[in-house]
Motif scaffolding. Sequence first.
Motif, mmCIF file in Angstrom:
data_model
loop_
_atom_site.group_PDB
_atom_site.id
_atom_site.type_symbol
_atom_site.label_atom_id
_atom_site.label_comp_id
_atom_site.label_asym_id
_atom_site.label_seq_id
_atom_site.Cartn_x
_atom_site.Cartn_y
_atom_site.Cartn_z
ATOM 1 N N LYS A 96 -6.609 4.802 0.222
ATOM 2 C CA LYS A 96 -6.871 4.776 -1.221
ATOM 3 C C LYS A 96 -8.225 5.364 -1.578
ATOM 4 C CE LYS A 96 -4.183 0.622 -2.141
ATOM 5 N NZ LYS A 96 -4.313 -0.828 -2.345
ATOM 6 N N THR A 97 -9.080 5.510 -0.597
ATOM 7 C CA THR A 97 -10.438 5.994 -0.876
ATOM 8 C C THR A 97 -10.818 7.120 0.048
ATOM 9 O OG1 THR A 97 -11.337 4.369 0.668
ATOM 10 C CG2 THR A 97 -11.254 3.723 -1.647
ATOM 11 N N GLY B 77 -12.877 9.175 -7.398
ATOM 12 C CA GLY B 77 -11.983 10.142 -8.026
ATOM 13 C C GLY B 77 -11.906 11.488 -7.325
ATOM 14 N N ASP C 257 0.837 -1.213 0.000
ATOM 15 C CA ASP C 257 0.000 0.000 0.000
ATOM 16 C C ASP C 257 0.863 1.249 0.000
ATOM 17 O OD1 ASP C 257 -2.269 -1.486 0.008
ATOM 18 O OD2 ASP C 257 -2.719 -1.221 2.136
ATOM 19 N N LEU D 87 2.034 6.858 -6.589
ATOM 20 C CA LEU D 87 1.015 7.849 -6.955
ATOM 21 C C LEU D 87 1.546 9.267 -6.771
ATOM 22 C CD1 LEU D 87 -2.272 6.341 -5.454
ATOM 23 C CD2 LEU D 87 -1.568 6.398 -7.846
ATOM 24 N N SER E 234 -0.818 11.692 -8.942
ATOM 25 C CA SER E 234 -2.236 11.426 -8.710
ATOM 26 C C SER E 234 -2.521 11.008 -7.269
ATOM 27 C CB SER E 234 -2.758 10.381 -9.700
ATOM 28 O OG SER E 234 -1.882 9.286 -9.775
ATOM 29 N N TYR E 235 -1.594 11.340 -6.409
ATOM 30 C CA TYR E 235 -1.777 11.004 -5.000
ATOM 31 C C TYR E 235 -2.908 11.823 -4.390
ATOM 32 C CZ TYR E 235 -0.789 10.609 -0.007
ATOM 33 O OH TYR E 235 -0.891 10.398 1.340
ATOM 34 N N HIS F 132 2.559 1.734 -3.266
ATOM 35 C CA HIS F 132 1.539 2.188 -4.198
ATOM 36 C C HIS F 132 1.318 3.694 -4.029
ATOM 37 C CE1 HIS F 132 -1.984 1.953 -6.736
ATOM 38 N NE2 HIS F 132 -2.688 2.582 -5.822
ATOM 39 N N ASN G 69 -6.179 11.159 -4.528
ATOM 40 C CA ASN G 69 -7.493 11.026 -5.145
ATOM 41 C C ASN G 69 -8.100 9.671 -4.804
ATOM 42 O OD1 ASN G 69 -7.265 13.545 -6.394
ATOM 43 N ND2 ASN G 69 -6.216 12.632 -8.158
ATOM 44 N N CYS G 70 -9.388 9.681 -4.523
ATOM 45 C CA CYS G 70 -10.090 8.448 -4.187
ATOM 46 C C CYS G 70 -10.078 7.508 -5.394
ATOM 47 C CB CYS G 70 -11.525 8.774 -3.782
ATOM 48 S SG CYS G 70 -12.561 7.320 -3.610
ATOM 49 N N GLU G 71 -9.754 6.240 -5.155
ATOM 50 C CA GLU G 71 -9.673 5.302 -6.280
ATOM 51 C C GLU G 71 -11.040 4.845 -6.759
ATOM 52 O OE1 GLU G 71 -6.919 2.143 -5.485
ATOM 53 O OE2 GLU G 71 -5.209 3.491 -5.725
ATOM 54 N N ILE G 72 -12.061 5.161 -5.989
ATOM 55 C CA ILE G 72 -13.404 4.740 -6.395
ATOM 56 C C ILE G 72 -14.159 5.872 -7.088
ATOM 57 C CG2 ILE G 72 -15.639 3.870 -5.588
ATOM 58 C CD1 ILE G 72 -14.064 2.312 -3.423
#
Length: 119
Positions: A109-110, A94, A74, A81, A86-87, A77, A89-92
């Motif tokens: 991540k979300t 956006g 994690d 990002l 793009s760090y 990851h 931002n929610c992965e679901i």
Amino acid sequence: MEKYQKQLEEEKKLLESELASIGKFDKKTNDWVAMPESEEKAQDVEDEGDIADRAEDYEGRSSALSVLEKRLEDINHALSLIETGSYGNCEICGNKIEEERLDVNPSAKTCETCMNKVI
Ligand SMILES: [Zn+2]
């Protein structure tokens, strides 16, 4: 953003040293493996209780290892990002992840809304 990168890098170092204390990195499989008991120790074992204890130890290390490894993934990851910009931002959905949330967990991540949906 920089403070999160620093936080993530510090946590990464910590995780790697924890991983190294209970396992070793297998270059062939590119994966961490739990450290088995040394042969020397194994010869000292006399009764079955000891054998069971040792097996439990090994399993304990293996599961601790996979938890740490997941966490390291994690973090790596999140760091990648940051590199790509793009760090955060929610992965679901956006949307931007709440700052308070990143303060607690820089590898989140979300956003909070999506996290609640997932659970
Ligand atoms: Zn979201």
